[in-house]
Design an enzyme around this catalytic site. Structure first.
Site, PDB file in Angstrom:
ATOM      1  N   GLY A   1       7.759   2.418   3.841  1.00 56.98           N
ATOM      2  CA  GLY A   1       8.121   3.586   4.622  1.00 56.98           C
ATOM      3  C   GLY A   1       9.067   3.232   5.756  1.00 56.98           C
ATOM      4  O   GLY A   1       9.560   2.107   5.850  1.00 56.98           O
TER       5      GLY A   1
ATOM      6  N   GLY B   1       8.368   2.706   8.761  1.00 51.59           N
ATOM      7  CA  GLY B   1       7.799   1.654   9.595  1.00 51.59           C
ATOM      8  C   GLY B   1       8.137   0.267   9.085  1.00 51.59           C
ATOM      9  O   GLY B   1       8.449  -0.644   9.866  1.00 51.59           O
TER      10      GLY B   1
ATOM     11  N   GLU C   1       6.487   5.261  14.342  1.00 54.86           N
ATOM     12  CA  GLU C   1       5.378   4.432  14.785  1.00 54.86           C
ATOM     13  C   GLU C   1       5.274   4.477  16.315  1.00 54.86           C
ATOM     14  O   GLU C   1       6.235   4.819  17.001  1.00 54.86           O
ATOM     15  CB  GLU C   1       5.582   2.975  14.330  1.00 54.86           C
TER      16      GLU C   1
ATOM     17  N   ASP D   1      29.112   6.320  14.262  1.00 57.01           N
ATOM     18  CA  ASP D   1      30.108   6.702  15.266  1.00 57.01           C
ATOM     19  C   ASP D   1      29.806   6.156  16.651  1.00 57.01           C
ATOM     20  O   ASP D   1      30.560   6.382  17.607  1.00 57.01           O
ATOM     21  CB  ASP D   1      30.259   8.223  15.333  1.00 57.01           C
TER      22      ASP D   1
ATOM     23  N   THR E   1       3.570  -7.626   2.682  1.00 52.79           N
ATOM     24  CA  THR E   1       2.999  -7.603   4.030  1.00 52.79           C
ATOM     25  C   THR E   1       1.497  -7.339   3.953  1.00 52.79           C
ATOM     26  O   THR E   1       1.011  -6.713   3.010  1.00 52.79           O
ATOM     27  CB  THR E   1       3.669  -6.519   4.895  1.00 52.79           C
TER      28      THR E   1
ATOM     29  N   THR F   1       0.811  -1.217   0.000  1.00 47.17           N
ATOM     30  CA  THR F   1       0.000   0.000   0.000  1.00 47.17           C
ATOM     31  C   THR F   1       0.845   1.268   0.000  1.00 47.17           C
ATOM     32  O   THR F   1       0.308   2.359  -0.178  1.00 47.17           O
ATOM     33  CB  THR F   1      -0.942   0.028   1.221  1.00 47.17           C
ATOM     34  N   SER F   2       2.164   1.150   0.216  1.00 50.38           N
ATOM     35  CA  SER F   2       3.018   2.338   0.260  1.00 50.38           C
ATOM     36  C   SER F   2       3.168   2.964  -1.120  1.00 50.38           C
ATOM     37  O   SER F   2       3.156   2.260  -2.138  1.00 50.38           O
ATOM     38  CB  SER F   2       4.412   1.975   0.795  1.00 50.38           C
ATOM     39  N   GLY F   3       3.321   4.289  -1.117  1.00 52.87           N
ATOM     40  CA  GLY F   3       3.603   4.972  -2.381  1.00 52.87           C
ATOM     41  C   GLY F   3       2.536   4.774  -3.436  1.00 52.87           C
ATOM     42  O   GLY F   3       2.845   4.602  -4.625  1.00 52.87           O
TER      43      GLY F   3
END
Length: 317
Positions: A67, A69, A273, A216, A41, A12-14
């Site tokens: 994303g 998450g 999240e 670092d 997913t 569902t992203s983007g």
């Protein structure tokens, strides 16, 4: 022998763009000599479970497409194990703080090129109690914006959705009495919010940590003390230019280990999240994850020159 690649993606992203481009991605990886497969997913936690399974099956490379998450979940699936695969990232979310920090291409096929080119660096991750994060942990009402912003609003107006929700939440901001122990120092007092950063990009602000180094072994701890709305607005304006660190209401420190507690209830934001509530112990795991990055001058400034060898990393696992 061909390297095995497992892609873990949020369909569902983007605006479902990666889902549409998946055949092209698999063909490109195949032509480059990789044996690639993919997993979509369906709900929260799926990416962690699949990353754990892929690790047990000895995949050489995991690619997180989604994303911050989705990336967080994949990191949580591999962080505990010594034989961690290399990690590729295809930024497909609303803000993509980690992708911004590493100057990763937002074009899907160009992001795949970054993985094919094979340039990697070891980066720090954070451990918060028993959970891991790769970009930031934060607390305070304003930090709840990312997981309280409706998905529909994010899909319509993108990153601007966070600013809309943020302005809506400003009147609700109250200072909370905090005790923050960091390395050999202590902050105790009222604060509006705090950030623990691993990169220079947090909550869409690309200069929130102007002196960031990704490997670092230190968090950047940023605390905004109790301030009125005018002072907070001034701090946010300065933060957009990386000039906030000397503001009298800002505490800006470096630390490897941090303990935070409060008598008040405070929710935590971990990589955008919901991350539970205080109290919390934070530990920087130096150069814990090997990740594909563009080989350019921008990242030369972010990556410390002396990367430790793998044996040293496994001692910290």
């Amino acid at each position: 022998m061909r390297q095995r690649v497992r892609i873990i993606y949020n369909p569902t992203s983007g605006k479902e763009l990666f889902k549409k481009m998946l055949p092209d991605v698999l063909i490109k990886l195949d032509k480059a000599g990789f044996e690639a497969s993919a997993y979509a997913t369906e709900k929260s936690g799926d990416a962690t479970v699949e990353a754990e399974r892929a690790l047990k099956e000895n995949y050489d490379i995991l690619i997180a497409a989604g994303g911050d998450g989705t990336l967080n979940e994949v990191v949580n699936g591999i962080a505990e194990r010594p034989n961690r695969p290399k990690l590729g990232v295809i930024p497909m979310g609303t803000v993509n703080d980690f992708g911004r920090a590493l100057h990763l291409p937002t074009d899907i096929l160009k992001a795949i090129d970054t993985i094919i080119e094979g340039y990697t660096a070891r980066v720090d991750i954070g451990k918060m109690n028993s959970r891991y994060f790769i970009n930031l942990a934060a607390g305070g009402k304003l930090t709840e914006v990312s997981y309280e912003t409706p998905s529909k609003l994010k899909s319509i107006v993108g990153p601007f959705a966070y600013y809309i929700k943020g302005f809506e939440m400003l009147p609700q901001m109250n200072a909370i009495d905090l005790r923050i122990e960091y390395d050999e120092e202590v902050f105790q007092g009222e604060a509006l919010l705090f950030f623990l950063g691993l990169t220079n990009s947090m909550a869409g602000f690309e200069k929130l940590v102007p002196d960031a180094k990704l490997n670092d072994g230190y968090f950047t701890l940023l605390i905004v003390e109790k301030a009125n709305l005018a002072e907070l607005g001034h701090i946010m304006t300065l933060a957009s230019r990386g000039e906030h660190v000397k503001h009298p209401k800002v505490v800006y420190k470096k630390a490897k280990s941090i303990n935070i507690s409060s008598f008040s209830e405070l929710q935590l934001n971990v990589d955008g999240e919901y991350g539970g509530k205080l109290p919390a112990n934070f530990l920087n795991l130096k150069q814990h994850i090997e990740i594909f990055i563009p080989n350019d001058t921008h990242n030369e400034e972010l990556i410390h020159e002396n990367q430790e060898d793998e044996d040293n990393q496994d001692e910290e696992a």
